[in-house]
Design a protein around this motif. Structure first.
Motif, short mmCIF file in Angstrom:
data_model
loop_
_atom_site.label_atom_id
_atom_site.label_comp_id
_atom_site.label_asym_id
_atom_site.label_seq_id
_atom_site.Cartn_x
_atom_site.Cartn_y
_atom_site.Cartn_z
N LEU A 137 -6.80 14.63 2.90
CA LEU A 137 -7.14 14.26 1.60
C LEU A 137 -6.16 12.69 1.64
CD1 LEU A 137 -6.35 16.23 -1.64
CD2 LEU A 137 -4.86 14.08 -1.13
N THR A 138 -6.44 11.79 0.96
CA THR A 138 -6.01 10.72 0.97
C THR A 138 -5.41 10.13 -0.50
OG1 THR A 138 -8.09 9.60 0.64
CG2 THR A 138 -7.32 9.68 2.78
N ALA A 139 -4.02 9.83 -0.55
CA ALA A 139 -3.47 9.13 -1.54
C ALA A 139 -2.80 8.04 -1.46
CB ALA A 139 -2.63 10.19 -2.10
N LEU A 140 -2.80 6.88 -2.36
CA LEU A 140 -2.18 5.74 -2.41
C LEU A 140 -1.27 5.49 -3.53
CD1 LEU A 140 -2.23 2.90 -0.70
CD2 LEU A 140 -4.09 2.27 -2.56
N ASP A 141 -0.23 4.70 -3.24
CA ASP A 141 0.72 4.49 -4.43
C ASP A 141 1.24 2.91 -4.32
OD1 ASP A 141 2.15 4.93 -6.68
OD2 ASP A 141 4.18 4.90 -5.69
N ALA A 142 1.26 2.39 -5.49
CA ALA A 142 1.71 0.81 -5.54
C ALA A 142 3.04 0.74 -5.55
CB ALA A 142 1.00 0.54 -6.85
N ALA A 143 3.38 -0.62 -6.23
CA ALA A 143 4.95 -0.64 -6.57
C ALA A 143 4.95 -1.97 -7.22
CB ALA A 143 5.83 -1.02 -5.11
N GLY A 144 6.28 -2.24 -7.89
CA GLY A 144 6.56 -3.32 -8.70
C GLY A 144 5.38 -3.30 -9.87
N ASP A 145 5.03 -4.34 -9.92
CA ASP A 145 4.07 -4.71 -11.13
C ASP A 145 2.61 -4.21 -10.54
OD1 ASP A 145 3.19 -6.84 -9.41
OD2 ASP A 145 3.72 -8.33 -10.64
N GLY A 146 2.42 -3.96 -9.61
CA GLY A 146 1.16 -3.10 -8.96
C GLY A 146 0.16 -4.45 -8.35
N GLY A 147 0.53 -5.62 -8.32
CA GLY A 147 -0.36 -6.61 -7.71
C GLY A 147 -1.65 -6.75 -8.41
N GLU A 148 -2.63 -7.38 -7.65
CA GLU A 148 -4.00 -7.41 -8.31
C GLU A 148 -4.87 -6.29 -7.93
OE1 GLU A 148 -4.34 -10.12 -10.49
OE2 GLU A 148 -2.46 -11.17 -10.27
N LEU A 149 -6.01 -6.26 -8.95
CA LEU A 149 -7.14 -5.50 -8.36
C LEU A 149 -7.69 -5.83 -7.02
CD1 LEU A 149 -8.57 -2.92 -9.32
CD2 LEU A 149 -10.19 -4.42 -10.63
N GLY A 150 -7.93 -7.20 -6.86
CA GLY A 150 -8.80 -7.72 -5.65
C GLY A 150 -8.52 -6.96 -4.47
N PRO A 151 -7.26 -6.95 -3.70
CA PRO A 151 -7.00 -6.07 -2.52
C PRO A 151 -7.37 -4.42 -2.61
CG PRO A 151 -5.22 -7.66 -3.38
CD PRO A 151 -6.07 -7.44 -4.26
N LEU A 152 -7.10 -4.17 -3.98
CA LEU A 152 -6.98 -2.53 -4.38
C LEU A 152 -8.54 -2.22 -4.46
CD1 LEU A 152 -5.73 0.24 -4.96
CD2 LEU A 152 -5.97 -0.72 -7.49
N ALA A 153 -9.44 -2.93 -4.68
CA ALA A 153 -10.66 -2.42 -5.09
C ALA A 153 -11.43 -1.91 -3.89
CB ALA A 153 -11.71 -3.54 -5.59
N PRO A 154 -11.36 -2.63 -2.61
CA PRO A 154 -12.00 -2.01 -1.51
C PRO A 154 -11.49 -0.76 -0.93
CG PRO A 154 -11.56 -4.29 -1.18
CD PRO A 154 -10.84 -3.75 -2.34
N VAL A 155 -10.49 -0.54 -1.41
CA VAL A 155 -9.58 0.57 -1.02
C VAL A 155 -10.12 1.93 -1.80
CG1 VAL A 155 -7.51 1.76 -0.22
CG2 VAL A 155 -7.75 -0.70 -0.31
#
Length: 318
Positions: free
Chosen positions: A170-188
């Motif tokens: 089962l896969t889970a991800l967490d961000a940090a700080g202000d979360g950054g932009e959607l661009g790098p996250l979207a393909p994940v």
């Protein structure tokens, strides 16, 4: 087929924290001053420590995976994990980089600011994971954070998570700080079974202010798993499937609020524990909310984390 002798491997940010309290976060410290504080506290932090210890306290079989330095701080981490029953076999000593360290400045109300050296974990890359897939095949789940602090890994996260899923995790991800932009996250997102950022992170990523409008942005980017937004004292909004929303109320802390450090990581530990124990998303979310509520009543991210039975009672989860 490999035996799953671990419930979760928590990967990424692995830190030694020095806690300093109380600090007036609204006033500049300035130069040449002596600022009085309570005794400084040495502990561990980062998602590997915070969520890993939370899940271990809740009865899960947990392992850590990250880089540490060849230094005294790494010894602190390994000893802490041994004391908590957190498997440190996946902590890899990096030959040149330092162990990650943070000075956590905490005000009288529990709010905090950080002076942070990312250190060795920022060097994690695709090969660090794909060369060790046999290790991940032992686990039912994998959680990685904080991905904006892992620059050598961001572009390869879709491939890495696809391989971790093939390994039966089962896969889970967490961000940090202000979360950054959607661009790098979207393909994940299409490769994740769980993604529940904070409201501040989600707002930055999506540009939306309403949690019920935030989640569809993730869906449109390909998120098919359990998605949500942590809302602090308002609880958490979860979306188990597209178009479905589950509101989970906040759980009242079982004591005075001392320090909010790690509350989000404790929530992740609770919700993952609930899901791995076969709970519904709503009950798993309540278990996460209760773990976060316990967290804020002690100094540091894991001091006040309780065992499963007490946390489940607080959550009202059978």
């Amino acid at each position: 087929m490999s035996t799953k002798d671990l419930d979760c491997i928590v990967c990424g940010s692995c830190v030694v924290d020095v806690l300093v309290r109380p600090v007036d976060l609204d006033a500049p410290i300035g130069g040449g001053r002596l600022v009085q504080s309570d005794p400084l506290v040495l502990t561990t932090g980062g998602i590997v420590s915070n969520t890993g210890v939370t899940m271990a306290r809740l009865g899960m079989r947990v392992a850590a995976f990250s880089y540490v330095g060849d230094d005294e701080w790494a010894t602190v981490i390994r000893q802490r994990y041994a004391d908590e029953g957190l498997d440190a076999a996946g902590l890899i000593t990096h030959p040149t980089a330092a162990t990650s360290t943070t000075a956590v400045l905490i005000d009288a109300g529990g709010e905090r600011s950080f002076l942070h050296c990312v250190g060795a974990p920022r060097l994690l890359d695709r090969a660090a994971f794909l060369d060790r897939l046999d290790f991940f095949r032992r686990s039912r789940a994998v959680l990685l954070g904080y991905y904006p602090l892992l620059p050598n890994l961001i572009d390869d996260l879709p491939e890495v998570f696809a391989e971790l899923r093939k390994a039966g995790c089962l896969t889970a991800l967490d961000a940090a700080g202000d979360g950054g932009e959607l661009g790098p996250l979207a393909p994940v997102l299409p490769h994740l079974d769980l993604y529940v950022p904070s409201f501040a992170e989600a707002r930055r990523q999506t540009g939306e202010e309403d949690p019920r409008r935030i989640i569809p942005v993730y869906r449109d980017a390909g998120a098919a798993g359990l998605v949500g937004v942590k809302l602090g004292s308002r609880g958490v909004l979860l979306s188990p499937t597209p178009g479905e929303f589950v509101e989970v109320s906040a759980v009242a802390p079982p004591g005075a609020v001392v320090d909010t450090t790690g509350a989000g990581d404790a929530f992740l530990g609770g919700i993952l524990t609930g899901l791995l124990r076969g709970k519904s998303p709503a009950d798993a979310g309540r278990l996460g909310a209760a773990a976060g509520a316990c967290c804020v009543t002690g100094l540091g991210a894991t001091t006040a984390i309780h065992g499963y039975e007490e946390t489940a009672r607080l959550a009202g989860v059978a």
